[in-house]
Each structure stands twice: as structure tokens, then as C-alpha cells.
Design a protein around this motif. Structure first.
Motif, PDB file in Angstrom:
ATOM      1  N   UNK A 118       0.852  -1.182   0.000  1.00  0.00           N
ATOM      2  CA  UNK A 118       0.000   0.000   0.000  1.00  0.00           C
ATOM      3  C   UNK A 118       0.893   1.239   0.000  1.00  0.00           C
ATOM      4  N   UNK A 119       0.707   2.083  -0.999  1.00  0.00           N
ATOM      5  CA  UNK A 119       1.574   3.243  -1.180  1.00  0.00           C
ATOM      6  C   UNK A 119       0.937   4.467  -0.539  1.00  0.00           C
ATOM      7  N   UNK A 120       1.687   5.105   0.362  1.00  0.00           N
ATOM      8  CA  UNK A 120       1.264   6.356   0.971  1.00  0.00           C
ATOM      9  C   UNK A 120       2.121   7.487   0.421  1.00  0.00           C
ATOM     10  N   UNK A 121       1.886   8.690   0.918  1.00  0.00           N
ATOM     11  CA  UNK A 121       2.565   9.850   0.334  1.00  0.00           C
ATOM     12  C   UNK A 121       4.075   9.807   0.556  1.00  0.00           C
ATOM     13  N   UNK A 122       4.507   9.461   1.773  1.00  0.00           N
ATOM     14  CA  UNK A 122       5.934   9.500   2.078  1.00  0.00           C
ATOM     15  C   UNK A 122       6.509   8.159   2.531  1.00  0.00           C
ATOM     16  N   UNK A 123       5.690   7.119   2.462  1.00  0.00           N
ATOM     17  CA  UNK A 123       6.171   5.800   2.830  1.00  0.00           C
ATOM     18  C   UNK A 123       5.295   4.755   2.147  1.00  0.00           C
ATOM     19  N   UNK A 124       5.733   3.511   2.197  1.00  0.00           N
ATOM     20  CA  UNK A 124       4.956   2.410   1.627  1.00  0.00           C
ATOM     21  C   UNK A 124       4.804   1.320   2.685  1.00  0.00           C
ATOM     22  N   UNK A 125       3.638   0.675   2.676  1.00  0.00           N
ATOM     23  CA  UNK A 125       3.400  -0.458   3.570  1.00  0.00           C
ATOM     24  C   UNK A 125       3.655  -1.741   2.802  1.00  0.00           C
ATOM     25  N   UNK A 126       4.319  -2.692   3.460  1.00  0.00           N
ATOM     26  CA  UNK A 126       4.608  -3.975   2.816  1.00  0.00           C
ATOM     27  C   UNK A 126       4.428  -5.093   3.820  1.00  0.00           C
ATOM     28  N   UNK A 127       3.572  -6.054   3.483  1.00  0.00           N
ATOM     29  CA  UNK A 127       3.424  -7.264   4.277  1.00  0.00           C
ATOM     30  C   UNK A 127       3.731  -8.455   3.381  1.00  0.00           C
ATOM     31  N   UNK A 128       4.775  -9.185   3.724  1.00  0.00           N
ATOM     32  CA  UNK A 128       5.061 -10.446   3.052  1.00  0.00           C
ATOM     33  C   UNK A 128       4.212 -11.499   3.746  1.00  0.00           C
ATOM     34  N   UNK A 129       3.090 -11.833   3.155  1.00  0.00           N
ATOM     35  CA  UNK A 129       2.121 -12.710   3.821  1.00  0.00           C
ATOM     36  C   UNK A 129       2.700 -14.096   4.053  1.00  0.00           C
ATOM     37  N   UNK A 130       3.471 -14.584   3.088  1.00  0.00           N
ATOM     38  CA  UNK A 130       4.253 -15.815   3.236  1.00  0.00           C
ATOM     39  C   UNK A 130       5.230 -15.879   2.077  1.00  0.00           C
ATOM     40  N   UNK A 131       6.390 -16.479   2.328  1.00  0.00           N
ATOM     41  CA  UNK A 131       7.376 -16.596   1.263  1.00  0.00           C
ATOM     42  C   UNK A 131       8.662 -15.854   1.573  1.00  0.00           C
ATOM     43  N   UNK A 132       9.348 -15.436   0.518  1.00  0.00           N
ATOM     44  CA  UNK A 132      10.645 -14.777   0.650  1.00  0.00           C
ATOM     45  C   UNK A 132      10.698 -13.547  -0.245  1.00  0.00           C
ATOM     46  N   UNK A 133      11.344 -12.495   0.244  1.00  0.00           N
ATOM     47  CA  UNK A 133      11.466 -11.263  -0.531  1.00  0.00           C
ATOM     48  C   UNK A 133      12.790 -10.583  -0.231  1.00  0.00           C
ATOM     49  N   UNK A 134      13.291  -9.869  -1.217  1.00  0.00           N
ATOM     50  CA  UNK A 134      14.474  -9.029  -1.058  1.00  0.00           C
ATOM     51  C   UNK A 134      14.048  -7.579  -1.246  1.00  0.00           C
ATOM     52  N   UNK A 135      14.313  -6.746  -0.258  1.00  0.00           N
ATOM     53  CA  UNK A 135      13.864  -5.359  -0.278  1.00  0.00           C
ATOM     54  C   UNK A 135      15.076  -4.444  -0.392  1.00  0.00           C
ATOM     55  N   UNK A 136      15.043  -3.547  -1.365  1.00  0.00           N
ATOM     56  CA  UNK A 136      16.115  -2.566  -1.546  1.00  0.00           C
ATOM     57  C   UNK A 136      15.509  -1.167  -1.441  1.00  0.00           C
ATOM     58  N   UNK A 137      15.753  -0.442  -0.351  1.00  0.00           N
ATOM     59  CA  UNK A 137      15.232   0.914  -0.218  1.00  0.00           C
ATOM     60  C   UNK A 137      15.760   1.821  -1.323  1.00  0.00           C
ATOM     61  N   UNK A 138      14.906   2.638  -1.878  1.00  0.00           N
ATOM     62  CA  UNK A 138      15.323   3.508  -2.976  1.00  0.00           C
ATOM     63  C   UNK A 138      16.365   4.527  -2.525  1.00  0.00           C
ATOM     64  N   UNK A 139      16.216   5.035  -1.302  1.00  0.00           N
ATOM     65  CA  UNK A 139      17.128   6.064  -0.825  1.00  0.00           C
ATOM     66  C   UNK A 139      18.519   5.520  -0.526  1.00  0.00           C
ATOM     67  N   UNK A 140      18.603   4.237  -0.179  1.00  0.00           N
ATOM     68  CA  UNK A 140      19.892   3.643   0.168  1.00  0.00           C
ATOM     69  C   UNK A 140      19.850   2.138  -0.103  1.00  0.00           C
ATOM     70  N   UNK A 141      20.096   1.729  -1.347  1.00  0.00           N
ATOM     71  CA  UNK A 141      20.033   0.305  -1.693  1.00  0.00           C
ATOM     72  C   UNK A 141      20.984  -0.567  -0.881  1.00  0.00           C
ATOM     73  N   UNK A 142      22.004   0.033  -0.261  1.00  0.00           N
ATOM     74  CA  UNK A 142      22.940  -0.750   0.536  1.00  0.00           C
ATOM     75  C   UNK A 142      22.272  -1.348   1.772  1.00  0.00           C
TER      76      UNK A 142
END
Length: 201
Positions: A118-142
Motif C-alpha cells: 500500500x503506497x502512501x505519500x511519504x512511505x509504503x506499507x509492505x506485508x510479506x504474507x508468506x514466502x521470501x522477498x528481497x527489499x532494496x530501499x530507494x534512498x539507500x540500496x545498501x
């Protein structure tokens, strides 16, 4: 949505075929600016927009989606393998293979999983309901983070404001286990929690 739930068991057992494209919608829904119709396919480059009080359920290949009201989703190359959530919310279940979700604050690589964004104005909500994910923040991919969950174990906000944390703990919001069961049924699958009487949300 509740009226459609019985059909997912038949789909999961292979008793009814998987139907691609728009399976259900209500309210004002457009694809590339044209009014949506049942059965309309979703292809590379398509933009799906839902108005106030609207929603859309659609299938692309082995993936199924529930798009919330006042949302805009753009499908990139190879359709569901790359998509951008510009505004609003999207609940997704994915088949095997890698996918990439892009929001304003992060790029999320996922593989055979389910998630709600769910995308908000200055942040995004993310729920990995099940499984695996790799998240790279746009401001600092490191600050790349790999997460694994079994049942909504680690919902989070992905910050985009300078100085704000890239990852912030959150609660489960705006999506349910019943919706996940429904979406998985549309593509002939069941979520890992079904049959364990483990419906929490």
C-alpha cells in the motif's frame, strides 16, 4: 468478495479452469483509460486504475491480484514479472519464478509468494504474507534486506523521507487470509496456512 469464495475450492482442485484477465470488478475501473470488462486481459505496459469505492480482481499467468480503490498499477515488461504500484493498494499471490515490485520507496524482489503493498505519500506499507522477498530501499540500496515469513510475520513500513528509518515495524492492515485463499484458488493453489485452522486475519 464473500459471494465468490466457494469457487476457490473448486479451482484449487482443478474442477474449473483458470480464467486469465479481469475476473471481477466493481465501480470505476479502467485499463489504459478504457472501461474494464470481464475477461479483459492484462498485458505488458497496461495501466489499471480504480476509482473511489472500486476494486478489481484479475489473473496474469500464474499470478492473481486484488487491486484496492483509488489505486494505479502499471505492468512492465513480461507483464506480472515487473510491476509498479504508483498509488493505493495491491494484494498479490505469485507462482514460481522471480517477480519485481516497485513502489516509491523501494524495489522488492519476490519469488513464489504472496504480499500486500500500500503506497502512501511519504512511505509504503509492505506485508510479506508468506514466502521470501528481497527489499532494496530507494534512498539507500545498501540497506538491502532479505525477509522470510510464514504467515504475516513481519509487516513493515518502507520509509522514503530523508532521515527516516528505511524499515519500520507495522501491524497487519487492509488485507485478510480469506482474500489470500480466494486469490490462490483462482490460479489453482492453496496458501500454506490453509488446512491448519490458522486464519488469523
Amino acid at each position: 468478495l464473500g459471494a465468490l469464495l466457494p469457487s476457490r475450492r473448486a479451482a484449487a482442485k482443478g474442477e474449473i479452469p483458470i480464467v486469465p484477465g479481469i475476473n471481477r470488478f466493481k465501480g470505476e475501473v479502467t485499463i489504459n483509460g478504457k472501461p474494464a470488462e470481464l475477461g479483459m486481459l492484462v498485458r505488458e505496459g497496461d495501466v489499471i486504475v480504480t476509482g473511489r469505492g472500486a476494486e478489481a480482481v484479475f489473473v496474469v499467468g500464474a499470478d492473481a491480484f486484488l487491486q484496492r480503490e483509488r489505486s494505479e498499477v502499471r505492468f512492465g515488461s513480461d507483464a506480472a514479472r515487473a510491476l509498479r504500484i504508483l498509488t493505493g493498494g495491491l494484494l498479490s499471490v505469485f507462482g514460481k519464478g522471480e517477480r519485481r515490485l516497485v513502489v516509491s520507496t523501494a524495489t522488492i524482489g519476490i519469488r513464489g509468494t504472496a504480499c500486500y503493498v500500500e503506497v502512501e505519500e511519504q512511505r509504503s506499507y509492505f506485508c510479506l504474507c508468506y514466502g521470501e522477498a528481497e527489499i532494496r530501499p530507494s534512498a539507500d540500496p545498501s540497506q538491502r534486506r532479505v525477509v522470510k515469513t510464514q504467515h504475516h510475520d513481519l509487516p513493515m513500513y518502507l520509509g522514503g523521507t530523508p532521515g527516516a528509518p528505511a524499515f519500520e515495524s507495522a501491524k497487519v492492515i487492509n488485507h485478510t487470509d480469506a482474500e489470500l485463499v480466494f486469490l490462490e484458488g483462482l490460479v489453482g493453489r492453496t496458501p500454506p496456512f490453509e488446512g491448519r485452522n490458522d486464519y488469523r486475519y
